[in-house]
Structure formats: structure tokens, C-alpha cells
Design a protein around this motif. Structure first.
Motif, mmCIF file in Angstrom:
data_model
loop_
_atom_site.group_PDB
_atom_site.id
_atom_site.type_symbol
_atom_site.label_atom_id
_atom_site.label_comp_id
_atom_site.label_asym_id
_atom_site.label_seq_id
_atom_site.Cartn_x
_atom_site.Cartn_y
_atom_site.Cartn_z
ATOM 1 N N GLU A 156 1.105 -1.393 0.078
ATOM 2 C CA GLU A 156 -0.423 -0.201 -0.151
ATOM 3 C C GLU A 156 0.821 1.134 0.244
ATOM 4 O O GLU A 156 2.114 1.415 0.460
ATOM 5 C CB GLU A 156 -0.647 0.055 1.569
ATOM 6 N N SER A 157 -0.092 2.954 -0.747
ATOM 7 C CA SER A 157 1.134 3.740 -0.533
ATOM 8 C C SER A 157 -0.442 4.687 -0.225
ATOM 9 O O SER A 157 -1.162 4.611 -1.205
ATOM 10 C CB SER A 157 2.109 3.571 -1.709
ATOM 11 N N GLY A 158 -0.154 5.566 -0.476
ATOM 12 C CA GLY A 158 0.122 6.523 -0.446
ATOM 13 C C GLY A 158 -1.117 7.506 0.446
ATOM 14 O O GLY A 158 -2.277 8.231 0.567
ATOM 15 N N GLY B 292 -11.018 18.034 5.701
ATOM 16 C CA GLY B 292 -12.046 18.754 4.024
ATOM 17 C C GLY B 292 -11.057 17.674 2.775
ATOM 18 O O GLY B 292 -11.358 17.907 1.792
ATOM 19 N N GLY B 293 -9.841 17.388 2.985
ATOM 20 C CA GLY B 293 -8.859 17.035 1.703
ATOM 21 C C GLY B 293 -9.461 15.464 1.415
ATOM 22 O O GLY B 293 -10.256 14.845 1.712
ATOM 23 N N SER B 294 -8.414 15.398 0.870
ATOM 24 C CA SER B 294 -8.535 14.176 -0.367
ATOM 25 C C SER B 294 -7.252 13.409 -0.474
ATOM 26 O O SER B 294 -5.517 14.117 -0.527
ATOM 27 C CB SER B 294 -8.548 14.334 -1.744
ATOM 28 N N LEU B 295 -6.945 12.077 -0.472
ATOM 29 C CA LEU B 295 -5.932 10.968 -0.677
ATOM 30 C C LEU B 295 -6.572 9.975 -1.573
ATOM 31 O O LEU B 295 -7.676 9.872 -1.208
ATOM 32 C CB LEU B 295 -5.311 10.134 0.961
ATOM 33 N N ARG B 296 -5.399 9.958 -2.060
ATOM 34 C CA ARG B 296 -5.605 8.472 -2.456
ATOM 35 C C ARG B 296 -5.129 7.641 -2.828
ATOM 36 O O ARG B 296 -3.263 7.616 -2.434
ATOM 37 C CB ARG B 296 -5.644 8.657 -4.535
ATOM 38 N N LEU B 297 -5.252 5.841 -2.018
ATOM 39 C CA LEU B 297 -4.273 4.929 -2.044
ATOM 40 C C LEU B 297 -3.956 3.961 -2.911
ATOM 41 O O LEU B 297 -5.495 3.804 -3.413
ATOM 42 C CB LEU B 297 -5.116 4.099 -0.497
ATOM 43 N N PHE C 255 -15.538 7.946 -0.240
ATOM 44 C CA PHE C 255 -14.846 7.832 -0.723
ATOM 45 C C PHE C 255 -15.567 6.600 -2.285
ATOM 46 O O PHE C 255 -16.112 6.419 -2.243
ATOM 47 C CB PHE C 255 -14.198 5.897 -0.101
ATOM 48 N N THR C 256 -13.978 6.108 -3.122
ATOM 49 C CA THR C 256 -14.476 5.650 -4.316
ATOM 50 C C THR C 256 -13.899 4.160 -4.584
ATOM 51 O O THR C 256 -12.219 4.500 -4.200
ATOM 52 C CB THR C 256 -14.280 6.124 -5.832
ATOM 53 N N MET D 98 -10.377 9.010 -1.260
ATOM 54 C CA MET D 98 -11.044 9.374 0.075
ATOM 55 C C MET D 98 -10.745 10.786 -0.417
ATOM 56 O O MET D 98 -9.932 11.828 -1.052
ATOM 57 C CB MET D 98 -10.267 9.001 0.587
ATOM 58 N N ASN D 99 -11.890 11.088 -0.268
ATOM 59 C CA ASN D 99 -12.876 12.554 -0.858
ATOM 60 C C ASN D 99 -13.779 13.166 0.923
ATOM 61 O O ASN D 99 -13.563 12.824 1.191
ATOM 62 C CB ASN D 99 -13.549 12.998 -1.802
ATOM 63 N N SER D 100 -13.178 14.196 1.220
ATOM 64 C CA SER D 100 -14.002 15.004 2.333
ATOM 65 C C SER D 100 -14.094 14.293 3.582
ATOM 66 O O SER D 100 -13.791 13.750 4.386
ATOM 67 C CB SER D 100 -15.396 15.037 1.645
ATOM 68 N N LEU D 101 -12.736 14.402 3.531
ATOM 69 C CA LEU D 101 -11.917 13.895 5.133
ATOM 70 C C LEU D 101 -12.378 14.214 6.438
ATOM 71 O O LEU D 101 -11.933 15.319 5.891
ATOM 72 C CB LEU D 101 -10.361 12.955 4.755
ATOM 73 N N LYS D 102 -12.599 13.040 7.102
ATOM 74 C CA LYS D 102 -12.799 13.728 7.912
ATOM 75 C C LYS D 102 -11.769 13.111 8.965
ATOM 76 O O LYS D 102 -11.599 12.032 8.632
ATOM 77 C CB LYS D 102 -13.810 13.267 8.943
#
Length: 120
Positions: free
Chosen positions: A6-8, A15-20, A67-68, A82-86
């Protein structure tokens, strides 16, 4: 031997985003369902999202619409956008491959995990 990497992960503001990403060794990726789990300190491991070999997806109520999960079988790689992170999303995120029957050795694999921290 199948290995998942895994990475990312990282630190993001609410409110930020990440993609794993979940990269699988070998050419068996397309025959396995893929899922993302997460585990936070003091909490049980939680199934976040899953995707079948044919692309059907399911999400935990806590992440749906934010998330998608997706997969690129040609690249032996899965993703979790992962969008709109909490802050509640903070956890170690683990990639999992499964196929039935689960009791058969070699039908389930886990990555080492990547840390996601959501904090202001």
C-alpha cells in the motif's frame, strides 16, 4: 508468493483528499476480490470498501459518497480515492485480496498498511 504494498497515506486536513494504492505482485490480481480495511487505535478493524472481480462495489455507511474503490487489473493495482476526509477517518488502511473458499491457504492476502491521519 503474492505480496501487497500500500502507498499514498499521509497527513491531510479535514475536507482534504488522498488516494491510496495497493500494488499486487504476480498476475493473480484479477481473480481476487479486493477490499480496504482500516483500524484505528482502540477500535476494531473495519471494512471500508470492497470491489469484486467484475467491478461491483460496496461501502461502509461511514464512507459512502466520499470514498471510491477501483481497480486496474492490467496493472495489478487497486485504489481507494478518499474525498472530504474527516478526523474520524484517521486509521491504518490495509489492502486485502480474497477469493472463495476463504479457508483455502492462498485465498486471502493482506498488505502491511498505510497510515492516514486527518487533522487540522
Amino acid at each position: 508468493q503474492v505480496r501487497l504494498v500500500e502507498s499514498g497515506g499521509g497527513l491531510v486536513q479535514p475536507g482534504g483528499s488522498l488516494r491510496l494504492s495497493c500494488a499486487a505482485s504476480g498476475n493473480i490480481f484479477r481473480s481476487y476480490a479486493m477490499a480496504w480495511y482500516r483500524q484505528a487505535p482502540g477500535k476494531e478493524r473495519e471494512l471500508v470498501a470492497s470491489i469484486t472481480t467484475t467491478g461491483s462495489t460496496n461501502y461502509a455507511d461511514s464512507v459512502k459518497d466520499r470514498f471510491t474503490i477501483s481497480r486496474d487489473n492490467a496493472e495489478n493495482t487497486g485504489y481507494l480515492q478518499m474525498n472530504s476526509l474527516k478526523p474520524e477517518d484517521t486509521a491504518v488502511y490495509l489492502c486485502n485480496l480474497q477469493r472463495f473458499p476463504l479457508w483455502r491457504p492462498g485465498n486471502a492476502y493482506w498488505g502491511q498498511g498505510t497510515q492516514v491521519t486527518v487533522s487540522s
